[in-house]
Motif scaffolding. Structure first.
Motif, PDB file in Angstrom:
ATOM      1  N   CYS A 219       0.833  -1.201   0.000  1.00 51.13           N
ATOM      2  CA  CYS A 219       0.000   0.000   0.000  1.00 51.13           C
ATOM      3  C   CYS A 219       0.866   1.248   0.000  1.00 51.13           C
ATOM      4  CB  CYS A 219      -0.904   0.024   1.239  1.00 51.13           C
ATOM      5  SG  CYS A 219      -0.016   0.459   2.755  1.00 51.13           S
ATOM      6  N   VAL A 220       0.222   2.358  -0.325  1.00 47.95           N
ATOM      7  CA  VAL A 220       0.801   3.685  -0.125  1.00 47.95           C
ATOM      8  C   VAL A 220      -0.111   4.424   0.845  1.00 47.95           C
ATOM      9  CG1 VAL A 220       1.345   5.901  -1.179  1.00 47.95           C
ATOM     10  CG2 VAL A 220       1.921   3.781  -2.381  1.00 47.95           C
ATOM     11  N   ILE A 221       0.468   4.932   1.922  1.00 49.03           N
ATOM     12  CA  ILE A 221      -0.286   5.730   2.892  1.00 49.03           C
ATOM     13  C   ILE A 221      -0.195   7.187   2.478  1.00 49.03           C
ATOM     14  CG2 ILE A 221      -0.519   6.382   5.309  1.00 49.03           C
ATOM     15  CD1 ILE A 221      -1.157   3.466   4.751  1.00 49.03           C
ATOM     16  N   THR A 222      -1.348   7.838   2.405  1.00 47.93           N
ATOM     17  CA  THR A 222      -1.398   9.225   1.955  1.00 47.93           C
ATOM     18  C   THR A 222      -2.496   9.948   2.727  1.00 47.93           C
ATOM     19  OG1 THR A 222      -1.566  10.617  -0.015  1.00 47.93           O
ATOM     20  CG2 THR A 222      -2.936   8.655   0.013  1.00 47.93           C
ATOM     21  N   LYS A 223      -2.845  11.143   2.275  1.00 44.02           N
ATOM     22  CA  LYS A 223      -3.916  11.918   2.895  1.00 44.02           C
ATOM     23  C   LYS A 223      -4.447  12.922   1.890  1.00 44.02           C
ATOM     24  CE  LYS A 223      -3.072  15.456   5.625  1.00 44.02           C
ATOM     25  NZ  LYS A 223      -3.352  16.595   4.743  1.00 44.02           N
ATOM     26  N   HIS A 224      -5.624  13.440   2.168  1.00 48.40           N
ATOM     27  CA  HIS A 224      -6.130  14.544   1.363  1.00 48.40           C
ATOM     28  C   HIS A 224      -5.209  15.757   1.501  1.00 48.40           C
ATOM     29  CE1 HIS A 224      -9.734  12.497   0.269  1.00 48.40           C
ATOM     30  NE2 HIS A 224     -10.297  12.537   1.451  1.00 48.40           N
ATOM     31  N   ASP A 225      -5.074  16.534   0.425  1.00 45.98           N
ATOM     32  CA  ASP A 225      -4.251  17.740   0.480  1.00 45.98           C
ATOM     33  C   ASP A 225      -4.857  18.806   1.386  1.00 45.98           C
ATOM     34  OD1 ASP A 225      -2.331  16.705  -1.211  1.00 45.98           O
ATOM     35  OD2 ASP A 225      -3.280  17.506  -3.029  1.00 45.98           O
ATOM     36  N   ALA A 226      -6.176  18.769   1.527  1.00 45.91           N
ATOM     37  CA  ALA A 226      -6.838  19.793   2.340  1.00 45.91           C
ATOM     38  C   ALA A 226      -6.487  19.629   3.816  1.00 45.91           C
ATOM     39  CB  ALA A 226      -8.345  19.687   2.154  1.00 45.91           C
ATOM     40  N   LYS A 227      -6.618  20.705   4.534  1.00 42.38           N
ATOM     41  CA  LYS A 227      -6.377  20.774   5.968  1.00 42.38           C
ATOM     42  C   LYS A 227      -4.934  20.411   6.316  1.00 42.38           C
ATOM     43  CE  LYS A 227     -11.133  20.530   7.447  1.00 42.38           C
ATOM     44  NZ  LYS A 227     -11.077  21.895   8.014  1.00 42.38           N
ATOM     45  N   LYS A 228      -4.701  20.113   7.584  1.00 46.54           N
ATOM     46  CA  LYS A 228      -3.328  20.006   8.064  1.00 46.54           C
ATOM     47  C   LYS A 228      -2.929  18.555   8.290  1.00 46.54           C
ATOM     48  CE  LYS A 228      -3.832  24.471  10.408  1.00 46.54           C
ATOM     49  NZ  LYS A 228      -3.798  25.144  11.725  1.00 46.54           N
ATOM     50  N   GLY A 229      -1.753  18.395   8.921  1.00 46.25           N
ATOM     51  CA  GLY A 229      -1.182  17.082   9.114  1.00 46.25           C
ATOM     52  C   GLY A 229      -0.194  16.758   8.010  1.00 46.25           C
ATOM     53  N   PHE A 230       0.551  15.682   8.182  1.00 46.08           N
ATOM     54  CA  PHE A 230       1.545  15.291   7.190  1.00 46.08           C
ATOM     55  C   PHE A 230       1.847  13.806   7.355  1.00 46.08           C
ATOM     56  CE2 PHE A 230       3.457  17.268  10.897  1.00 46.08           C
ATOM     57  CZ  PHE A 230       4.319  16.282  11.368  1.00 46.08           C
ATOM     58  N   ILE A 231       2.343  13.214   6.284  1.00 42.11           N
ATOM     59  CA  ILE A 231       2.751  11.813   6.305  1.00 42.11           C
ATOM     60  C   ILE A 231       4.197  11.731   5.855  1.00 42.11           C
ATOM     61  CG2 ILE A 231       2.450   9.567   5.190  1.00 42.11           C
ATOM     62  CD1 ILE A 231      -0.559  10.116   5.209  1.00 42.11           C
ATOM     63  N   THR A 232       5.037  11.143   6.716  1.00 42.90           N
ATOM     64  CA  THR A 232       6.436  10.898   6.398  1.00 42.90           C
ATOM     65  C   THR A 232       6.755   9.456   6.790  1.00 42.90           C
ATOM     66  OG1 THR A 232       7.317  11.511   8.572  1.00 42.90           O
ATOM     67  CG2 THR A 232       6.977  13.304   6.975  1.00 42.90           C
ATOM     68  N   GLU A 233       7.974   9.029   6.436  1.00 41.74           N
ATOM     69  CA  GLU A 233       8.378   7.696   6.895  1.00 41.74           C
ATOM     70  C   GLU A 233       8.268   7.609   8.416  1.00 41.74           C
ATOM     71  OE1 GLU A 233      10.154   9.731   4.901  1.00 41.74           O
ATOM     72  OE2 GLU A 233      11.664   8.631   3.756  1.00 41.74           O
ATOM     73  N   ASP A 234       8.534   8.703   9.114  1.00 49.95           N
ATOM     74  CA  ASP A 234       8.555   8.668  10.577  1.00 49.95           C
ATOM     75  C   ASP A 234       7.153   8.552  11.173  1.00 49.95           C
ATOM     76  OD1 ASP A 234      11.351   8.896  10.640  1.00 49.95           O
ATOM     77  OD2 ASP A 234      11.219  11.064  10.405  1.00 49.95           O
ATOM     78  N   THR A 235       6.166   9.257  10.626  1.00 55.09           N
ATOM     79  CA  THR A 235       4.810   9.101  11.156  1.00 55.09           C
ATOM     80  C   THR A 235       4.292   7.698  10.875  1.00 55.09           C
ATOM     81  OG1 THR A 235       3.692   9.956   9.160  1.00 55.09           O
ATOM     82  CG2 THR A 235       4.293  11.556  10.862  1.00 55.09           C
TER      83      THR A 235
END
Length: 603
Positions: A219-235
């Motif tokens: 899988c690829v973990i991602t998120k909507h571009d809207a609003k805040k937060g972020f996805i990195t290898e560390d999260t």
């Protein structure tokens, strides 16, 4: 839920609304007619999103039905009919084993979840459910395949790709995908131990994670571009390490073997690929969460400031114990703890920096015993140490029902589960149900003893050069959580913090060699200091692909969940506490992180 449907294109929305503690709390209220049995926030999300679900043809898989799946499903069906929408509603039944568990004194208590590990000592009172009278069970729910916890992602991917129930690698991959997006915003910046190196305004009002599940279970973990937060290898690594049982993740459908897990940043923002998960047949048993009335609990919190704080708390404890003995009830408590929270700052710059508190926690089977403790607050109200004060409401000393937890295992073949499809009459007033029995998995594999080892190829610590005292959290991140009576803690080398060295740096690989060589079982016990107890048992494994060392500490949470007397009863703070411990850290690692801060901030 509405944001996930509104902000972009998704095929499924899954939701895990059930922690074991709220299952227990709501069970009693539902049985008494004071609670609908389902989770209100689940209904709120469906009601807010229903038109978008119909318009975009988004499927929803949730476990918010809790103790009243049928009730929530019928409520949703009435909403669908009232709005004139073409949506199908169904629910799964068979997890509720309260009737089967009511006669445990004649039938016997199911085996404990940790019963296959002979090294584990059960906490005091673990078997009270069987050994003492007046401990009635209030709920007993089995974990079912494809619907519990992380499993809705298995169900969605299984349906989408028409997998077989023996496609173990694919099912295992989807299981861990579900684990990554299970906990709201935990994969998009919430509960993230590296948060101190980011703009704090990016860490709230965040959207939750999205998993692009691929046909082979990666899988690829991602998120909507809207609003805040972020996805990195560390999260992603942080959430992967949350509430693990070791190197094998157990589930009713499949066992996920995680030794070779990897997390790789993809092209584009907020995209991390997870791969390397292998699968095997599930165990013949599933987890069974049993909650029961353990008696009554009282809590008293008092404050002390500054000079002589240790002696102040000594005095108060002696006084309360004296009063309890005079009343003849001192030894009638199942639990009576005097916990000192915090240490006053030396030469404090304010009174708040000088103030700490004493927490008295008492549990007994008779509310009169707890009321005896509460009566002492009045009797000794003017016999206190200098500067005595309290910010808590003394009503917390009044006994309240105490719900305790017994984690068990239950044979999958004995479950009687079914899928129940709803259909409204033309008038929309009556709801019919078509029930389809389901079957257990076709193959099982017996549980074996959990893996545990120190590193196989330890590197001499002196080879990493000069060291100096520093917090271990200055060079590693961590995540911790609860598994019943046990806590898990995972430490890992960060990949993309503003101050971490890039993977191309020699320090990156060297830091992993140091971490796995330094962080042994013996070292963890040493770091736990006064919190270590020889009754605990530790298991340790490694995940080289994400440069992580993972521990399970058995028994540290006592009875676990609502039955734990610990202040941090879910062990969420344990990782951050241990990151604050000062150890000998190679100077090269500390200086290397500072040198790369500017480069990382630019990236």
């Amino acid at each position: 839920m509405r944001y996930q449907a509104e902000l972009g294109d998704v095929d499924f929305i899954r939701g895990d609304y059930l922690a074991e503690v709220n299952v227990a709390e709501n069970a009693q209220a539902h049985a008494a007619g004071h609670h609908p049995g389902w989770e209100q926030t689940c209904w709120d999300g469906i009601e807010q999103t229903i038109y978008l679900l119909a318009e975009k043809r988004i499927k929803v898989v949730v476990n918010g039905g809790a103790h009243n799946l049928k009730g929530l499903a019928e409520k949703v069906q009435r909403l669908v009919s009232r709005k004139g929408l073409h949506l199908e509603v169904a629910y799964v039944s068979g997890d509720n084993l309260i009737e089967e568990m009511k006669d445990i004194r004649s039938k016997g208590l199911p085996p404990h979840l940790d019963s296959n590990n002979g090294e584990v000592q059960y906490a005091n009172h673990t078997l009270d459910l069987m050994e003492k009278e007046n401990k009635p069970i209030i709920s007993a729910n089995a974990y079912l395949g494809a619907v519990a916890d992380t499993s809705p992602v298995i169900g969605a991917a299984w349906y989408w790709y028409s997998w077989s129930d023996t496609d173990y690698d694919r099912l295992a991959g989807a299981l861990i995908v579900g684990h990554l997006i299970e906990c709201s915003g935990y994969v998009t910046g919430s509960n993230f131990s590296g948060f101190t190196e980011y703009n704090l305004d990016h860490l709230y009002d965040i959207t939750f994670g999205i998993a692009d599940v691929e046909e082979h279970g990666t899988c690829v973990i991602t998120k909507h571009d809207a609003k805040k937060g972020f996805i990195t290898e560390d999260t992603v690594k942080c959430q992967f390490l949350y509430e693990l049982q070791g190197n094998v993740y157990l589930n009713s459908d499949v066992k996920a073997i995680m030794d070779d897990v990897q997390a790789q940043r993809q092209e584009g923002k907020n995209r991390v690929r997870l791969l390397g998960i292998k699968g095997a047949p599930p165990p013949p048993t599933t987890k069974l969460a049993i909650f029961y009335n353990a008696g009554y609990q009282s809590e008293i919190v008092i404050n002390a400031t500054g000079y002589g704080t240790l002696e102040k708390f000594d005095l108060y404890e002696r006084m309360i114990r004296f009063g309890l003995k005079r009343l003849g009830i001192h030894d009638q408590f199942d639990i009576l703890e005097f916990r000192r929270i915090g240490i006053p700052e030396s030469n404090p710059s304010s009174q708040l920096r000088s103030t700490t508190y004493l927490r008295i926690l008492a549990e007994s089977g008779d509310p009169k015993t707890n009321l005896g403790l509460a009566s002492l607050l009045g009797e000794f109200a003017m016999q206190h140490f200098s500067g005595f004060h309290s910010t808590s409401d003394h009503h917390t000393a009044i006994p309240r029902p105490d719900i305790s937890y017994y984690p068990a295992i239950y044979p999958q073949v004995q479950l009687k589960t079914s899928i129940n499809i709803l259909e409204s009459s033309k008038s929309g007033t009556a709801i019919g149900t078509t029930s389809i029995p389901t079957t257990p998995p076709p193959r099982f594999e017996e549980l074996t003893k959990c893996a545990s080892y120190d590193t196989a190829s330890s590197i001499p610590l002196e080879s990493f050069g000069p060291t100096k005292p520093a917090r271990i959290g200055d060079v590693v991140l961590a995540r911790s959580g609860d598994k019943g009576a046990n806590a898990n803690i995972g430490f890992f080398v960060p990949t993309f913090l503003p101050t971490s060295y890039p993977p191309s740096s020699p320090l990156f690989a060297q830091s992993w060699g140091w971490l796995r060589s330094f962080l042994t079982i013996a070292r963890l016990k040493e770091m736990m200091g006064e919190s270590w107890d020889d009754a605990f048992y530790v298991e340790r494994v490694e995940f080289p692909g994400i440069m992580a060392v993972h521990f399970v500490v058995y028994g540290v949470l006592g009875m676990g969940v609502s039955g734990s007397s610990r202040l941090d009863s879910f062990a969420k703070g344990m990782g951050d506490w241990l990151r604050d411990i000062v150890v000998e850290v190679p100077v090269a690692f500390l200086e290397g992180r500072r040198d790369h801060k500017t480069e990382r901030q630019r990236l």
